[in-house]
Write an enzyme that holds these catalytic residues in place. Sequence first.
Site, PDB file in Angstrom:
ATOM      1  CG  ASN A 208      -0.161  -0.107   2.494  1.00  0.00           C
ATOM      2  OD1 ASN A 208       0.605   0.801   2.838  1.00  0.00           O
ATOM      3  ND2 ASN A 208      -0.314  -1.210   3.213  1.00  0.00           N
ATOM      4  CE  LYS A 336     -10.818   0.024  11.157  1.00  0.00           C
ATOM      5  NZ  LYS A 336     -10.316   0.780  10.073  1.00  0.00           N
ATOM      6  CE  LYS A 340      -8.880  -3.349  14.212  1.00  0.00           C
ATOM      7  NZ  LYS A 340      -7.888  -3.592  13.186  1.00  0.00           N
TER       8      LYS A 340
HETATM    9  O1  PMT Z   1       2.998   6.068   6.569  1.00  0.00           O
HETATM   10  P1  PMT Z   1       2.402   7.384   6.098  1.00  0.00           P
HETATM   11  O2  PMT Z   1       2.583   7.613   4.625  1.00  0.00           O
HETATM   12  O3  PMT Z   1       2.875   8.523   6.958  1.00  0.00           O
HETATM   13  O4  PMT Z   1       0.818   7.308   6.304  1.00  0.00           O
HETATM   14  C1  PMT Z   1       0.281   7.216   7.585  1.00  0.00           C
HETATM   15  C2  PMT Z   1      -0.899   6.241   7.633  1.00  0.00           C
HETATM   16  C3  PMT Z   1      -2.059   6.751   6.793  1.00  0.00           C
HETATM   17  C4  PMT Z   1      -0.480   4.856   7.150  1.00  0.00           C
HETATM   18  C5  PMT Z   1      -1.325   6.157   9.140  1.00  0.00           C
HETATM   19  O5  PMT Z   1      -1.682   7.447   9.587  1.00  0.00           O
HETATM   20  C6  PMT Z   1      -2.474   5.181   9.368  1.00  0.00           C
HETATM   21  O6  PMT Z   1      -3.638   5.534   9.272  1.00  0.00           O
HETATM   22  N1  PMT Z   1      -2.131   3.910   9.693  1.00  0.00           N
HETATM   23  C7  PMT Z   1      -3.107   2.807   9.814  1.00  0.00           C
HETATM   24  C8  PMT Z   1      -3.484   2.342   8.455  1.00  0.00           C
HETATM   25  C9  PMT Z   1      -4.414   1.145   8.531  1.00  0.00           C
HETATM   26  O7  PMT Z   1      -3.998   0.056   8.277  1.00  0.00           O
HETATM   27  O8  PMT Z   1      -5.607   1.404   9.008  1.00  0.00           O
HETATM   28  P2  PMT Z   1      -6.777   0.292   9.222  1.00  0.00           P
HETATM   29  O9  PMT Z   1      -7.975   1.136   9.506  1.00  0.00           O
HETATM   30  O10 PMT Z   1      -6.823  -0.641   8.092  1.00  0.00           O
HETATM   31  O11 PMT Z   1      -6.301  -0.493  10.513  1.00  0.00           O
HETATM   32  C10 PMT Z   1      -6.669  -0.096  11.820  1.00  0.00           C
HETATM   33  C11 PMT Z   1      -5.574  -0.406  12.814  1.00  0.00           C
HETATM   34  O12 PMT Z   1      -5.380  -1.829  12.886  1.00  0.00           O
HETATM   35  C12 PMT Z   1      -4.238   0.200  12.478  1.00  0.00           C
HETATM   36  O13 PMT Z   1      -3.632   0.634  13.682  1.00  0.00           O
HETATM   37  C13 PMT Z   1      -3.451  -0.975  11.876  1.00  0.00           C
HETATM   38  O14 PMT Z   1      -2.053  -0.839  12.160  1.00  0.00           O
HETATM   39  C14 PMT Z   1      -4.049  -2.153  12.611  1.00  0.00           C
HETATM   40  N2  PMT Z   1      -4.036  -3.392  11.845  1.00  0.00           N
HETATM   41  C15 PMT Z   1      -4.726  -3.500  10.682  1.00  0.00           C
HETATM   42  C16 PMT Z   1      -4.765  -4.717  10.017  1.00  0.00           C
HETATM   43  C17 PMT Z   1      -4.066  -5.811  10.561  1.00  0.00           C
HETATM   44  N3  PMT Z   1      -4.046  -6.981   9.936  1.00  0.00           N
HETATM   45  N4  PMT Z   1      -3.385  -5.672  11.697  1.00  0.00           N
HETATM   46  C18 PMT Z   1      -3.371  -4.493  12.356  1.00  0.00           C
HETATM   47  O15 PMT Z   1      -2.748  -4.358  13.416  1.00  0.00           O
END
Ligand code: PMT
Length: 400
Positions: A208, A336, A340
Site C-alpha cells: 500500500n 475499531k 480491538k
Molecule cells: O505512513 P504514512 O505515509 O505517513 O501514512 C500514515 C498512515 C495513513 C499509514 C497512518 O496514519 C495510518 O492511518 N495507519 C493505519 C493504516 C491502517 O492500516 O488502518 P486500518 O484502519 O486498516 O487499521 C486499523 C488499525 O489496525 C491500524 O492501527 C493498523 O495498524 C491495525 N491493523 C490492521 C490490520 C491488521 N491486519 N493488523 C493491524 O494491526
Amino acid sequence: MKGKVILLGVSGGIAAYKAAGLCSALVKEGAVVHVIMTESATRFIAPLTFQSLAKTAVITDIFAEPDPGEISHIALADKADLVVVAPATANVIAKAAHGLADDMLTTTLLATRVPVLFAPAMNVNMYHNPVVQDNLARLRARGWLVAEPGEGPLACGYTGRGRLPEPEELVDVIRAIFRQKKDMQGLRVLVTAGGTRERIDPVRYLTNDSSGKMGFALAEAAARRGADVTLVTGNTTLPPPANVRVVPVESALDMHRVVLDLLPQQDVVIKAAAVADYRPALAAERKIKKTGDRLTIELVRNPDILADIGTRKTDRQVIVGFAAETNDVVTNAAAKLRAKNADLIVANDVSQEGAGFGSDTNIVSLVRPDRPVRELPQMSKRDVAEAILDEILAIRKDRL
Ligand code: PMT
C-alpha cells in the site's frame, strides 16, 4: 535563556540580515551568543554587526586561532548549550547532512554534542527539491532539529515556503528547546510504521501507499521525550531516527510475530503501520510465468495484530491504533476502538488532501472510550505525533 551559551551559525543567504535581529533578541533574553559566519554570509552582512550586538568575537576563518591554549571549533562546540544555524542555506544543510567539514561552521557542527537547530531559508523550489528534503530528513534522523520556514513573498521574487521565520518566532522555538521536558523518560514505547509487503512470488508483492512518515515521526518524538523506543517498520525509504531501535519487517505475519514477542516489555504500543488485511494464500517460490489471459490469486486473511494486542494487554499498557478511513471516519474509528480493545484510536480521513498516506501533514481525530472526540486541525506529522504522545500521557495520568 539567561546565561545559556548559544552558538549562532550564519550562512550565506539574503536572510542573513535577519540573523542580526535574532542575535540581538537572544542577547536581550540574557543568552551569551557566539557567532560563526561562513565566508558567503560575510558578503551579505558584516561580521562587525554581530560583534556589536553579541559583544563577542565573530569567527569566520577556521585557521584563525586567537587563543593558542585551545582549538577554537572544539572549545566553542564544548561550551555551547545550543547551536542555531540561521539562515541555513541548501549548501550548509547538504554539508551537515553528509558530514562535510570545510569551514568553521560545518567543522563545529561535527564537533558539538548539544542540540542543533537548523532554520532553512531559500527559494521555494530549492526548498521543495527532493535533494534538500532528503538532506533535512537526514538531519532530523540524527536528532537535529529543523524549524519549518515560513510562507510568503521571497527575496527571489517567488511566493511560497522558504522564508526564515521572524526573530521572535525563532526565539520561541529556542525557548521551547530549552524547556523540552523528558516527560517519557522510563517508558518503553513500541511504534509500527510503513506498509507491509505480501509476497506473490520472489519479485512481486501486494502493498500500500504508506511511506512510514507518521510512524517515524512518532518514534522520533517519543525518543526525544526520553522514551526507550523500538520501531518495527515495513519497507520505507526514510532514514532511521536517532536513538531508536529499528526492527525491519516485510509482511504482516513478520510484523505480527515481532510485535507480539516484544509486547510484554512495552508500556505503550502505537500501531501506525498500514498492515495488509489479506495475503496471497501461496507465495510462489519461482517467478510466476505469463500464461493465460487471466491469473487468479487467492488471498487469505492476515492476523489482526492490533486486535491480538488488545486481547493480551495488561492494565498498565496503553494501546493506540490508527484508523485509515474514507467515510464515517469517527463512527468507524469508534467501532475499531471497541472491536480491538484499544485505549486510543487516531482516525485519519485518508481521502482528504494533506492527510494520510505519503503526505508530510495529517488531519486526525483522537477517539477514546467515554471521552469527547478531539478533532485536530491539519498539522505536520511531527506535530501530530507530539499531540498523540500528549494524549497517551493523559491516559496514563487518568489511570492514577
Ligand atoms: O505512513 P504514512 O505515509 O505517513 O501514512 C500514515 C498512515 C495513513 C499509514 C497512518 O496514519 C495510518 O492511518 N495507519 C493505519 C493504516 C491502517 O492500516 O488502518 P486500518 O484502519 O486498516 O487499521 C486499523 C488499525 O489496525 C491500524 O492501527 C493498523 O495498524 C491495525 N491493523 C490492521 C490490520 C491488521 N491486519 N493488523 C493491524 O494491526
